[in-house]
Scaffold this motif. Structure first.
Motif, short mmCIF file in Angstrom:
data_model
loop_
_atom_site.label_atom_id
_atom_site.label_comp_id
_atom_site.label_asym_id
_atom_site.label_seq_id
_atom_site.Cartn_x
_atom_site.Cartn_y
_atom_site.Cartn_z
N ARG A 120 4.51 -29.64 -15.71
CA ARG A 120 4.07 -28.37 -16.24
C ARG A 120 5.42 -27.68 -16.81
O ARG A 120 5.24 -27.11 -18.00
N PHE A 121 6.61 -27.64 -16.16
CA PHE A 121 7.84 -27.12 -16.78
C PHE A 121 8.32 -27.88 -17.91
O PHE A 121 8.61 -27.12 -19.22
N ARG A 122 8.13 -29.21 -18.08
CA ARG A 122 8.69 -29.93 -19.07
C ARG A 122 7.70 -29.52 -20.24
O ARG A 122 8.34 -29.32 -21.24
N GLU A 123 6.55 -29.42 -20.26
CA GLU A 123 5.46 -29.12 -21.29
C GLU A 123 5.83 -27.48 -21.60
O GLU A 123 5.87 -27.24 -22.91
N MET A 124 6.17 -26.55 -20.79
CA MET A 124 6.19 -25.21 -21.38
C MET A 124 7.30 -25.09 -21.88
O MET A 124 7.67 -24.41 -22.86
N LEU A 125 8.51 -26.35 -21.78
CA LEU A 125 9.76 -26.11 -22.61
C LEU A 125 9.63 -26.88 -23.74
O LEU A 125 10.80 -26.96 -24.44
N GLY A 126 8.53 -27.57 -23.97
CA GLY A 126 8.44 -28.55 -25.15
C GLY A 126 9.15 -29.72 -25.08
O GLY A 126 9.52 -30.13 -26.19
N MET A 140 12.06 -37.79 -24.22
CA MET A 140 13.18 -37.36 -24.27
C MET A 140 14.04 -36.94 -22.92
O MET A 140 15.14 -37.30 -22.83
N LEU A 141 12.88 -36.63 -22.01
CA LEU A 141 13.33 -36.35 -20.58
C LEU A 141 13.95 -37.83 -20.05
O LEU A 141 15.33 -37.88 -19.49
N ALA A 142 13.23 -38.96 -20.54
CA ALA A 142 13.63 -40.22 -20.07
C ALA A 142 15.07 -40.67 -20.69
O ALA A 142 16.11 -41.05 -19.95
N ALA A 149 18.28 -29.94 -13.77
CA ALA A 149 19.50 -29.88 -14.50
C ALA A 149 19.13 -30.19 -16.05
O ALA A 149 19.55 -29.40 -17.12
N ILE A 150 18.52 -31.05 -16.50
CA ILE A 150 18.10 -31.25 -17.68
C ILE A 150 17.00 -30.36 -18.27
O ILE A 150 17.37 -29.91 -19.43
N LEU A 151 16.07 -29.81 -17.51
CA LEU A 151 15.33 -28.72 -18.11
C LEU A 151 15.84 -27.54 -17.90
O LEU A 151 15.42 -26.44 -18.38
N LYS A 152 16.95 -27.42 -17.44
CA LYS A 152 17.81 -25.99 -17.05
C LYS A 152 16.98 -25.00 -16.46
O LYS A 152 16.84 -23.96 -16.75
N ILE A 153 16.61 -25.58 -15.25
CA ILE A 153 15.73 -24.72 -14.15
C ILE A 153 16.17 -24.93 -12.80
O ILE A 153 16.74 -26.09 -12.69
N PRO A 154 16.24 -23.90 -11.97
CA PRO A 154 16.50 -24.18 -10.74
C PRO A 154 15.70 -25.29 -9.95
O PRO A 154 14.48 -25.39 -10.43
#
Length: 140
Positions: A18-24, A29-31, A62-67
């Motif tokens: 969900r967070f990954r998709e919200m951040l586009g 890219m995450l991989a 850390a990659i998504l820059k969220i806690p």
């Protein structure tokens, strides 16, 4: 690789998705950001896991820059409950009777005028700085 979760109903993999998709951010890219031993398929598998190892979860956060806590504590049912209890029939965020009357040409002219004033101020400051430098150099 210890793992602690305050709410056992929370699906961490789904929250990562969900967070990954919200951040586009795409799975590829995450991989890529996680390193050479990761690929899109492995991210997909990770997002299906209910519990994720702390070290991996910290890297993803850390990659998504969220806690990390955002992923561990996000509960979709609670979020939906809060939204449904906050907004009722005819609920509207903002002023429902507002109308925006912006003349684009007038706005462009206003912005251009502000830009010209700023440019003139900068030129004046440059001239003043040049005079000070000339006095300093001439004083030696």
């Amino acid at each position: 690789m210890t793992h602690t979760t305050s709410n056992p109903k929370i699906h961490e993999g789904r929250n990562v998705k969900r967070f990954r998709e919200m951040l586009g951010i795409k799975q590829d890219m995450l991989a890529f950001e996680l390193g050479s031993d990761w690929n899109q398929q492995r991210i997909s598998t990770l997002e299906q896991r209910e519990k994720i190892d702390s070290d991996i979860l910290e890297q993803v956060a850390a990659i998504l820059k969220i806690p990390v806590e955002a992923i561990r504590n996000f509960d979709e049912n609670q979020a939906i409950n809060i939204i449904s209890n906050t907004f009722h029939d005819q609920a509207f965020l903002g002023n429902p009777h507002s109308s925006f009357k912006v003349n684009p040409i007038a706005e462009i002219r206003r912005l251009h005028g502000e830009k010209m004033e700023l440019y003139e101020r900068m030129l004046k400051e440059k001239d003043e700085m040049m005079e000070r430098l000339e006095r300093l150099i001439g004083g030696k």
